[in-house]
Design an enzyme around this catalytic site. Structure first.
Site, mmCIF file in Angstrom:
data_model
loop_
_atom_site.group_PDB
_atom_site.id
_atom_site.type_symbol
_atom_site.label_atom_id
_atom_site.label_comp_id
_atom_site.label_asym_id
_atom_site.label_seq_id
_atom_site.Cartn_x
_atom_site.Cartn_y
_atom_site.Cartn_z
ATOM 1 N N ASP A 418 18.506 38.460 11.541
ATOM 2 C CA ASP A 418 19.861 38.180 10.972
ATOM 3 C C ASP A 418 20.182 39.008 9.884
ATOM 4 O OD1 ASP A 418 21.817 36.211 10.429
ATOM 5 O OD2 ASP A 418 20.534 35.251 8.716
ATOM 6 N N GLU A 517 31.754 29.464 -1.006
ATOM 7 C CA GLU A 517 32.410 28.370 -1.736
ATOM 8 C C GLU A 517 32.345 28.219 -3.147
ATOM 9 O OE1 GLU A 517 32.338 24.481 0.198
ATOM 10 O OE2 GLU A 517 34.402 24.916 1.279
ATOM 11 N N ASP A 697 29.137 38.556 11.868
ATOM 12 C CA ASP A 697 30.234 38.923 11.081
ATOM 13 C C ASP A 697 31.117 39.658 12.325
ATOM 14 O OD1 ASP A 697 29.101 38.414 9.029
ATOM 15 O OD2 ASP A 697 28.026 40.509 8.436
ATOM 16 N N LYS A 848 21.909 34.432 19.989
ATOM 17 C CA LYS A 848 20.647 34.989 19.471
ATOM 18 C C LYS A 848 19.356 34.858 20.249
ATOM 19 C CE LYS A 848 22.291 34.988 14.630
ATOM 20 N NZ LYS A 848 22.174 34.503 13.215
ATOM 21 N N ASN A 871 20.664 28.567 11.487
ATOM 22 C CA ASN A 871 21.155 28.921 12.561
ATOM 23 C C ASN A 871 20.367 30.331 13.435
ATOM 24 O OD1 ASN A 871 21.786 30.674 10.391
ATOM 25 N ND2 ASN A 871 23.400 31.647 11.280
#
Length: 1387
Positions: A418, A517, A697, A848, A871
């Site tokens: 990842d 955030e 991404d 994945k 994830n």
């Protein structure tokens, strides 16, 4: 927890009937259900109604045994192992007098020992499970019973009960929140035990029950809940509350799950919906898939082969018994009759077969499996105790969460990683932004001085003091009241799901569900738009010093399909506005047409940010009229109350309102790389480990991640982009990539690959693809293996295998979806595995896992997956080995992993040191184990031909019992736990040492046959040498020595000495424990033997000890010791001779590394002769971001695939590198480390040799034709201006405390091809090459001896220089230096 896609069923039934029943058994459900639960009905305060459904109680039981069931259940489980069952069968045979020539204890003692050790381990584990269960079940909870609150244990809570929770208490079961002490029915929870996230989350009760805060009111509450059945989805709940003839929709926001902790809330009440094993926490605690290593699978196969070999030996000896009894035994019937019930030679042969099965059973070693587990346990502790894998910043040590996969760590070929939180720190900072077409954040100073950090305190007393920003233009724009700038930060302060905690006036603490955030809200806070607090219906901010309260009308949730979130608010003036932020790919297409010009400018800015590796978001707004809001609000309420396809209906409603928006700008957030990531990837690549990055991404960000991490380099032959939107398009892209690889390889090899050319012409001429951006640098291309099962034409195996050059592949998520289809898998794997690096961008968690599975399926290679978030769990569980990074995204990845640590850089030590050592130790252990058992057992086989096939044993029965569990067990365990061929520093310096594990060279079927052949040879010597020597020998008194007991003692003693000497030769690393165990075992043999042959035991047990006095009388005879010495010499001398010849003629890399180390130690001189600062200054560069790369730039998004209430996870990449890594990649045209070495090699190639035959020293530094690395330092650790130097004089001893990560800085670490590329037939060539590794070294590593051999020789002889240099002819390659030249120069 990540949800891959929506499920349209009514209640999302996720638990299959079989799994449901299994759960009930595991957790102790007493009663059986007639059918699988399809929906759950719960009535408050009515136990009698709820009990008729037989719901589970709140008592959990994770233990497997109790006092009564432990022994039978554990034994039943252990005898499911084939080996244990086999030895139980042998024990039963030994109880039959007619076929047993051994006492029963020879089998039951080892079997009981193995069973006892396993049982103690299982009992210990289960004890801790019992202890944990009791601790949880006995927690106290306040339950509303008959109108009053009563303390009850958790185990006594039932479905339908109403529970009171107080601040900082754990939630006892899955509850429907009814009311809270906070306004509007709000409460705050922490879910760290559930998903590892420490951020506070908000939950809210249904409005109709929010006022039932008094126990009296709650006692009269009789609402009924109808909801989905128990399942493991942490972020989803669907149900309906029926009360007072009305129904109310229930979602996950109304639920408090078991395992959560109530925070910042005085008290709340909840209705128990799921209890005990039905809670989502327990539903997620299913056992992880059991993983077995390749050595385990091979070992099981070999044990079956050994069993077949045992049967064959038994048959041969049984046939011999039949022949002997018929031809010879019949002559002795008058005084040596058959024992009843034997009445003929065939029945005698039948019994003889079983007798020999018993005697020869030690070829299948009962102690093998328990010894393997002990060794693995020791290796796991070494990982846990490794201080160099301890992260002091987060106080986290490495942890081996399993003990079954250690040796597989030494065989990894593919790593799937990842990005966010794994390669990066997942610590975000607001870096740049674009507002109304104006770019902010880029601060350039022509004088090169450090820009000044802005001080926000005078402007804003509520500013965060830790916030860093340098562009004063943005602050001035806010101060002068620019409307676009202020609206931009107003959006950031409102459009989020952050929770605010104000401990004291002005001291704000933000609890964000994602670091992105938090960074955006903090940025708005510093620029004057401070988010202060929220309620379910309001958001309070401080804007430019004025407090403003907005009415929160709606939150349009984020999910991995929408990739955006919005809020609809009403300002104090009554104007309604929608604010939206999200991925630019989805947000820009929803803009009003009048934004075209601004969108073009903003897109350019977004592309620049992505090229810098920043995480990007676009932001926009839309004004709504009252009529528009009312109409949409009605449709939204309808979708929200729907019981079927609710989420699809909500998504459609969201999409309807998020149209015709006005663009405000874009944000860019920096996510810094973790320390040592580029160096780690470089070292692992040199170990022939292929690294694939699987990220959410955008493509441009993913490519720049590759460059920042050194997966991609400017010297790569070509980087292929696969971006087709159809199956045919993806197939064409993959074929074009393969054609280009073959074409470039053919050009590099000078047109030698005729078969390659023919295949390319046959399959690729028609696709019209003849263009490509070929690089002029090159390096190795990892060999690809051809797949057999594919419907499309693929190149022959030798064509793919012969591809040379460095290639990389970048594939997007939509293309990957097509590439993973059944008929495309082989095409994808064939192309991707021919590349050195692969980056999959915009992939989902499911993809994945699919990528890992397809490599496991087609390549049959060991895979490792590493990640840090929820994830990544599916990928971690799919790989052979799962590694969890304990980072910012919680601990779900760690909980699902096999190994965990805090930093990605520790991966190189886990694999190259612990993994390689574990594989080496396990292989040596197995080879020796099988050898010693065959040497021991086969003596019985030869003896059978000389004892009339009567199943007479050679040894004393006590020796047979103790051989494997006392005399030879501890030395082999010590070797299996402590042995090493080279130190850990050398393992990191020479990544090629890792390759034997990948090729499975140290233990395979061939090595197994070599071991048993050596064992059989040893058994022949141990039988026939004593037999021959003693047959005519006599004592000094003239008494013959040719008796059975003397022969048995002589053979047993020779056996123990030979196997002890053999393990001494096999041991490469001696510790005190090894010495004690090896020589102590020999001493224990003599001590025990003299004790067992003593008069004392014979007087006590005359029927058991038949060898009384044999040891004393036998070992006093010189001829016996001569016999033992001769047998040992005949067994050991050929082994020594073979090893010396192999070391001289065909040494392995580890041999040459050890030889180099020995030379350094012998020639080490006093300190003070250091060569200078060629490698100093690795940390002298300040951190900086890579300059913008050229090439196409496309828009991207920053959300990862994690769904939840307003949870925005962004995906991007920081390009900031450590000073060590920065320099090599500072610009596209900078000098790279491979380029530098190539030029270095060319200079050394033309260095004239001395006529005298003794090499002259190299110049202390290279100047002229090799320019210093001006704006980029070498990856080897060189400073900014200092070029690589040659070592000309001896230096002090090696500094053994050097940071392991620095060991990649040696020339050995520059290699990237197989050891097989070196001239294997010449020991001189390999030795010469390995010695040259001391010519270039990192700072802190010293060497001695004045070695001056060329770096080019290192590359070609040791690592294959053709694979890391550009295309060169044979005439340009330096010839290997001979050992004679080396030795003469060294000495």
């Amino acid at each position: 927890m990540t949800v891959l896609k929506d499920i349209p069923e009514k209640w999302f039934p996720l638990v299959l009937p079989f799994n449901r029943k299994k759960k009930e058994r595991v957790h102790g459900r007493k009663s059986k259900k007639k059918q699988t639960e399809e929906e759950r009905k719960v009535k408050a305060n009515d136990r009698e109604y709820n009990e008729k459904f037989q719901y589970a109680s709140n008592c959990i039981m994770t233990s497997k045994y109790n006092v009564i069931t432990f022994l039978p259940v554990n034994l039943f489980e252990q005898f499911q192992e084939v080996a244990n069952t086999y030895f139980l069968f042998l024990l039963i045979l030994q109880l039959i007098p007619q076929i047993s020539s051994l006492s029963w204890f020879t089998t039951i003692v080892p079997l009981a020992l193995v069973l006892s050790i396993t049982a103690v381990k299982d009992a210990t584990d289960d004890y801790f499970r019992h202890k944990s269960d009791n601790q949880v079940n006995n927690r106290q909870s306040q339950v509303l019973i008959r109108g009053s609150l009563q303390n009850e244990k958790w185990m006594n809570v039932r479905v339908g009960d109403i529970i009171k929770l107080e601040n900082n208490q754990f939630v006892a079961a899955d509850l429907l929140l009814l009311s809270s002490s906070e306004p509007h029915g709000l409460c705050y929870i922490e879910t760290a035990e559930l998903d590892g996230e420490t951020n506070m989350k908000v939950r809210q009760s249904v409005s109709v029950t929010a006022e039932l805060g008094d126990p009296n009111n709650l006692a009269s509450f009789d609402g009924e809940v109808v909801c989905e059945p128990p399942n493991n989805k942490l972020d989803r709940f669907c149900g309906t509350l029926y009360w007072r003839d009305k129904k109310y929709t229930l979602t996950n926001q109304n639920m408090l799950l078991r395992g959560c902790v109530l925070r910042n809330t005085e008290a709340c009440y909840g209705l128990v919906i799921f209890a005990g094993p039905d809670t989502k926490l327990m539903q997620n605690s299913g056992r992880t898939k059991f993983k077995r290593t390749s050595i385990d699978r091979l070992m099981n196969t070999l044990v079956l082969w050994i069993f077949g070999f045992l049967v064959c030996m038994g048959v041969i000896l049984a046939v011999g018994n039949a022949v002997w009894e018929r031809e010879v035994g019949s002559l002795f019937q008058s005084y040596l009759p058959w024992d009843p019930p034997v009445d003929n030679f065939l029945f005698s042969a039948f019994l003889s077969f079983w007798s020999y099965v018993i005697i020869l059973n030690t070829v299948v070693p009962i102690s093998l499996y328990v010894s393997v587990e002990v060794i693995r346990l020791g290796h796991s502790y070494f990982i846990n105790w490794d201080q160099q894998m301890f992260c002091s910043q987060c106080n986290t040590a490495a942890e081996a969460r399993t003990t079954t996969l250690n040796e597989e760590l030494g065989q990894v070929e593919y790593i799937f990683s990842d990005k966010t939180g794994t390669l990066t720190q997942n610590i975000m900072s607001f870096n740049k932004c674009s507002i109304n077409g104006q770019h902010y954040g880029e601060v350039t100073d022509p004088l090169g001085t450090q820009p000044k950090r802005l001080d926000f305190t005078p402007f804003n007393p509520l500013a965060d003091p830790d916030f860093c920003f340098y562009d004063e233009k943005l602050l001035e724009s806010v101060k002068v009241g620019d409307s676009h700038t202020q609206e931009f930060f107003r959006l950031l302060s409102l459009c989020h799901t952050v929770m605010s905690e104000e401990k004291t006036e002005g001291e704000l603490v933000y609890k964000a569900q994602s670091p992105d955030e938090g960074a955006l809200v903090t940025a708005a806070r510093n620029f004057g738009f401070v988010f202060r607090s929220r309620t379910p219906g309001t958001i309070t901010t401080t804007e430019m010093g004025q407090t403003v309260t907005y009415s929160l009308l709606a939150i349009l949730d984020f999910n991995n399909i929408r990739k955006r979130m919005s809020v609809i608010v009403r300002n104090p003036e009554g104007r309604i506005r929608l604010y939206c932020k999200g991925a630019d790919t989805v947000l820009l297409e929803r803009l009003h047409p009048c934004n075209q010009e601004l969108m073009t400018i903003t897109s350019d800015h977004l592309n620049e940010y992505a090229a810098d590796g920043l995480r990007t978001l676009a932001v926009a707004y839309r004004d709504l009229s009252e009529d528009e809001w009312e109409a949409w609000s009605e449709s939204h309420r309808f979708a929200d109350k729907a019981t079927d396809y609710r989420e699809d209906r909500l998504a459609a409603a969201y999409d309807k309102i998020e149209q015709d928006m006005m663009l405000l700008g874009a944000t860019a957030i920096e996510d810094k790389l973790q320390e040592g990531v580029p160096e780690t990837i470089a070292v692992l690549s040199l170990a022939n480990i292929k690294i694939w990055v699987l990220t959410g991404d955008k493509q441009e960000t993913a490519v720049n991640i590759g460059y920042s991490c050194k997966m991609l380099t400017d010297e790569m032959t070509e980087v292929f982009i696969i971006s087709g939107h159809t199956v045919q398009g993806v197939r064409q892209d993959l074929r074009r990539a393969r054609e280009r690889m073959i074409e470039l390889s053919r050009a590099r090899d000078g047109g030698k690959a005729d078969g390659m050319e023919g295949w390319a012409e046959a399959h690729f001429m028609g696709n019209g693809y003849k263009e490509g951006q070929g690089g002029d640098g090159a390096a190795e291309g990892r060999e690809g293996k051809q797949l057999q099962c594919t419907p499309v034409p693929l190149p022959p195996t030798h064509v793919i295998d012969s591809i040379s050059g460095e290639f990389a592949l970048v594939i997007s998520g939509h293309s990957l979806a097509h590439a993973l289809e059944a008929d495309m898998e082989a095409e994808f794997v064939s192309t991707a595995c021919a590349c050195k690096a692969v980056i999959c961008c915009r992939v989902t968690p499911l993809q994945k896992a699919q990528v890992v599975e397809v490599i496991k399926k087609h390549k049959k290679a060991v895979t490792l997956a590493v990640g840090d978030g929820a994830n990544d769990v599916s990928m971690i569980k799919s790989a052979h080995i799962g590694v969890g990074i304990s980072g910012q995204e919680g601990i779900q990845a760690v909980l699902a992993s096999d190994y965990s640590f805090a930093q990605f850089r520790f991966l190189q030590r886990l694999l190259l040191v612990h993994g390689r050592w574990s594989y080496l130790r396990m292989c040596r252990f197995l080879c020796y184990f099988f050898y010693k058992n065959f040497a021991f057992t086969m003596v019985h086989f030869w003896f059978g031909f000389f004892c009339g096939f009567s199943a007479q044993t050679v040894y004393d029965q006590y020796f047979i019992t103790l051989y494997n569990i006392v005399y030879t067990s501890l030395p082999v365990l010590a070797m299996g736990i402590f042995d090493q061929d080279v130190p850990d520093q050398r393992s990191l310096e020479y990544p090629k040492l890792y390759e034997p594990g990948q090729l499975n060279l140290l233990f395979n079927k061939r090595e197994f046959f070599i071991c048993i052949t050596q064992g059989i040879y040893t058994s022949v010597v141990l039988f026939f040498v004593p037999y021959t020597m003693l047959s005519d020998a006599t004592q000094s008194t003239g008494v013959p020595l040719a008796d059975y007991q003397t022969f048995a003692v002589t053979t047993a003693t020779a056996l123990v000495i030979v196997v002890s000497v053999q393990i001494a030769l096999d041991t490469g690393f001696w510790t005190v424990i090894n010495h004690v165990f090896v020589w102590g075992s020999v001493g224990a043999y003599f001590t025990i033997m003299f004790a067992l042959h003593s008069q004392t035991l014979f007087r006590i047990f005359p029927s058991q000890f038949h060898f009384v006095g044999s040891a004393q009388s036998t070992l006093l005879q010189p001829v016996v010791w001569l016999t033992i010495a001769l047998a040992a010499a005949i067994c050991i001398v050929p082994v020594l001779a073979f090893r010396f010849l192999k070391l001289d003629l065909k040494p392995q890399l580890s041999d040459t590394v050890r030889y180099t180390q020995l030379v350094r130690k012998k020639r080490r001189k006093p300190a003070g002769c250091s060569t200078g600062g060629a490698w100093r200054g690795a940390g002298s560069l300040s951190e900086g971001r890579l300059s913008t790369r050229g090439g196409s730039r496309r828009s991207g998004y920053a959300f990862a695939h994690q769904e939840g209430f307003g949870e925005l996870i962004t995906s991007g990449k920081n390009m900031r590198l450590s000073s060590l890594a920065l320099a090599s990649f500072a610009s596209r045209h900078s000098s790279s480390w491979i380029d530098t070495l190539r030029r270095k090699k060319n200079i050394q190639t033309h260095t004239p040799s001395c006529a005298s035959g003794e090499c002259s020293p190299m110049p202390s530094s290279v100047t002229g034709s090799v320019p210093p690395l001006s704006n980029s330092s070498s990856v080897l650790g060189g400073s900014l201006e200092t070029p690589i130097e040659e070592e000309t004089v001896s230096t002090p001893a090696l500094n053994m405390q050097t940071d392991p990560s620095s060991f990649i800085q040696t020339p050995a670490a520059l290699a990237s091809s197989s050891v097989a590329a070196a001239p294997q037939g010449s020991a001189q060539a390999v030795s010469a090459d390995i010695l040259t590794t001391t010519t270039v070294r990192p700072h802190g590593i010293d060497s001695a001896g004045g070695v001056t051999f060329s770096l080019g020789t290192v590359q070609e002889g040791l690592f294959g220089c053709r694979s890391i240099t550009s295309s060169t002819s044979a005439s340009n390659s330096p010839s290997p230096t001979s050992v004679e030249r080396e030795t003469s120069h060294i000495e």
